[in-house]
Design an enzyme around this catalytic site. Sequence first.
Site, PDB file in Angstrom:
ATOM      1  N   LYS A   9       0.834  -1.202   0.000  1.00 12.70           N
ATOM      2  CA  LYS A   9       0.000   0.000   0.000  1.00 12.70           C
ATOM      3  C   LYS A   9       0.877   1.264   0.000  1.00 12.70           C
ATOM      4  O   LYS A   9       2.093   1.193   0.207  1.00 12.70           O
ATOM      5  CB  LYS A   9      -0.935  -0.036   1.212  1.00 12.70           C
ATOM      6  CG  LYS A   9      -1.951  -1.185   1.174  1.00 12.70           C
ATOM      7  CD  LYS A   9      -2.921  -1.053   2.346  1.00 12.70           C
ATOM      8  CE  LYS A   9      -3.915  -2.185   2.398  1.00 12.70           C
ATOM      9  NZ  LYS A   9      -4.907  -1.995   3.499  1.00 12.70           N
ATOM     10  N   TYR A  49     -12.456  -2.417  -3.343  1.00 13.32           N
ATOM     11  CA  TYR A  49     -12.979  -2.427  -1.969  1.00 13.32           C
ATOM     12  C   TYR A  49     -14.510  -2.398  -1.928  1.00 13.32           C
ATOM     13  O   TYR A  49     -15.092  -1.994  -0.921  1.00 13.32           O
ATOM     14  CB  TYR A  49     -12.415  -1.225  -1.198  1.00 13.32           C
ATOM     15  CG  TYR A  49     -10.987  -1.405  -0.728  1.00 13.32           C
ATOM     16  CD1 TYR A  49     -10.626  -2.464   0.116  1.00 13.32           C
ATOM     17  CD2 TYR A  49      -9.991  -0.500  -1.091  1.00 13.32           C
ATOM     18  CE1 TYR A  49      -9.318  -2.616   0.557  1.00 13.32           C
ATOM     19  CE2 TYR A  49      -8.676  -0.650  -0.656  1.00 13.32           C
ATOM     20  CZ  TYR A  49      -8.346  -1.708   0.178  1.00 13.32           C
ATOM     21  OH  TYR A  49      -7.055  -1.863   0.626  1.00 13.32           O
ATOM     22  N   ASN A 112      -1.765  -0.121   7.026  1.00 13.03           N
ATOM     23  CA  ASN A 112      -1.319  -1.444   7.463  1.00 13.03           C
ATOM     24  C   ASN A 112      -0.462  -2.166   6.419  1.00 13.03           C
ATOM     25  O   ASN A 112      -0.403  -3.386   6.378  1.00 13.03           O
ATOM     26  CB  ASN A 112      -2.503  -2.286   7.943  1.00 13.03           C
ATOM     27  CG  ASN A 112      -3.580  -2.430   6.885  1.00 13.03           C
ATOM     28  OD1 ASN A 112      -3.409  -1.981   5.756  1.00 13.03           O
ATOM     29  ND2 ASN A 112      -4.674  -3.063   7.246  1.00 13.03           N
ATOM     30  N   HIS A 115      -2.017  -5.380   1.373  1.00 15.50           N
ATOM     31  CA  HIS A 115      -3.306  -6.034   1.119  1.00 15.50           C
ATOM     32  C   HIS A 115      -3.020  -7.429   0.591  1.00 15.50           C
ATOM     33  O   HIS A 115      -2.096  -7.610  -0.201  1.00 15.50           O
ATOM     34  CB  HIS A 115      -4.109  -5.271   0.058  1.00 15.50           C
ATOM     35  CG  HIS A 115      -5.267  -6.072  -0.482  1.00 15.50           C
ATOM     36  ND1 HIS A 115      -6.484  -6.098   0.152  1.00 15.50           N
ATOM     37  CD2 HIS A 115      -5.364  -6.931  -1.536  1.00 15.50           C
ATOM     38  CE1 HIS A 115      -7.289  -6.926  -0.514  1.00 15.50           C
ATOM     39  NE2 HIS A 115      -6.633  -7.438  -1.540  1.00 15.50           N
ATOM     40  N   GLU A 126      -9.771 -10.090  -7.923  1.00 12.67           N
ATOM     41  CA  GLU A 126      -8.818  -9.002  -7.687  1.00 12.67           C
ATOM     42  C   GLU A 126      -7.647  -9.048  -8.675  1.00 12.67           C
ATOM     43  O   GLU A 126      -7.194  -8.009  -9.155  1.00 12.67           O
ATOM     44  CB  GLU A 126      -8.313  -9.050  -6.243  1.00 12.67           C
ATOM     45  CG  GLU A 126      -9.422  -8.730  -5.241  1.00 12.67           C
ATOM     46  CD  GLU A 126      -8.970  -8.787  -3.792  1.00 12.67           C
ATOM     47  OE1 GLU A 126      -7.809  -9.148  -3.519  1.00 12.67           O
ATOM     48  OE2 GLU A 126      -9.806  -8.461  -2.919  1.00 12.67           O
TER      49      GLU A 126
HETATM   50  P1  IDP Z   1      -7.939  -6.785   5.408  1.00 10.99           P
HETATM   51  O1  IDP Z   1      -7.084  -5.798   4.641  1.00 10.99           O
HETATM   52  O2  IDP Z   1      -7.200  -7.374   6.560  1.00 10.99           O
HETATM   53  O3  IDP Z   1      -8.571  -7.819   4.508  1.00 10.99           O
HETATM   54  P2  IDP Z   1     -10.582  -5.550   5.535  1.00 10.99           P
HETATM   55  O4  IDP Z   1     -11.553  -5.788   6.642  1.00 10.99           O
HETATM   56  O5  IDP Z   1     -10.859  -6.183   4.205  1.00 10.99           O
HETATM   57  O6  IDP Z   1      -9.123  -5.945   6.068  1.00 10.99           O
HETATM   58  O7  IDP Z   1     -10.468  -3.968   5.340  1.00 10.99           O
HETATM   59  C1  IDP Z   1      -9.820  -3.430   4.213  1.00 10.99           C
HETATM   60  C2  IDP Z   1      -8.917  -2.305   4.659  1.00 10.99           C
HETATM   61  O8  IDP Z   1      -9.718  -1.251   5.188  1.00 10.99           O
HETATM   62  C3  IDP Z   1      -7.965  -2.695   5.802  1.00 10.99           C
HETATM   63  O9  IDP Z   1      -6.773  -3.267   5.331  1.00 10.99           O
HETATM   64  C4  IDP Z   1      -7.743  -1.375   6.506  1.00 10.99           C
HETATM   65  O10 IDP Z   1      -6.677  -0.638   5.905  1.00 10.99           O
HETATM   66  C5  IDP Z   1      -9.050  -0.644   6.294  1.00 10.99           C
HETATM   67  N1  IDP Z   1      -9.908  -0.775   7.484  1.00 10.99           N
HETATM   68  C6  IDP Z   1     -10.561  -1.887   7.885  1.00 10.99           C
HETATM   69  N2  IDP Z   1     -11.247  -1.658   9.014  1.00 10.99           N
HETATM   70  C7  IDP Z   1     -11.026  -0.356   9.320  1.00 10.99           C
HETATM   71  C8  IDP Z   1     -11.472   0.479  10.402  1.00 10.99           C
HETATM   72  O11 IDP Z   1     -12.227   0.075  11.297  1.00 10.99           O
HETATM   73  N3  IDP Z   1     -11.014   1.773  10.372  1.00 10.99           N
HETATM   74  C9  IDP Z   1     -10.187   2.241   9.389  1.00 10.99           C
HETATM   75  N4  IDP Z   1      -9.747   1.483   8.375  1.00 10.99           N
HETATM   76  C10 IDP Z   1     -10.167   0.201   8.345  1.00 10.99           C
HETATM   77 MG    MG Z   2     -10.020  -7.627   3.044  1.00 14.29          MG
END
Ligand code: IDP
Ligand code: MG
Length: 149
Positions: A9, A49, A112, A115, A126
Amino acid sequence: MERTLVLIKPDGVQRGLVGEVIGRLERRGLHLVGLKLMAVERELAERHYAEHRERPFFGAVIDFISSSPVVAMVWEGPNVVSLVRSMMGPTNPATAPPGTIRGDLGVDIGQNVVHGSDSPARAEVEVSLFFQPSELVSWERAGGSWIYP
Ligand code: IDP
Ligand code: MG
């Protein structure tokens, strides 16, 4: 053969963690079949997303992923989707265990670092969002049988 989409990212690219992330996946023995540095347009971000469209953080996630270049990759191998997910660690780096990419390299849920597709079916979608078939390369790794007997 299973494939997964991995994105480094914008935070990972800006922080100079491209080599670190790729190095971990390579050392594990995973097989790289597609790789590019790219800007993610908002339309692509929204399709990628789409499952989060109704979530409160959707706008922030779209803004972030389209704010600066990402490195997009396709990795291939048996169980590669779950292997990559376990190497990434849980979504929130603040609670991700040490030894995982997020647990070693991040602190904030929005930034984070990586992805990874969350299922083989989602991975197929994807990969086709980010790569043309002609951008994926089929090749054999020398000594691959020392990784996958
Ligand atoms: P993942 O990347 O571990 O699959 P997902 O639930 O698919 O997690 O969420 C996609 C992305 O959205 C996450 O990687 C994170 O960067 C962001 N995200 C998820 N939950 C939150 C939240 O509660 N607050 C802010 N950003 C979030
Ligand atoms: Mg995800």
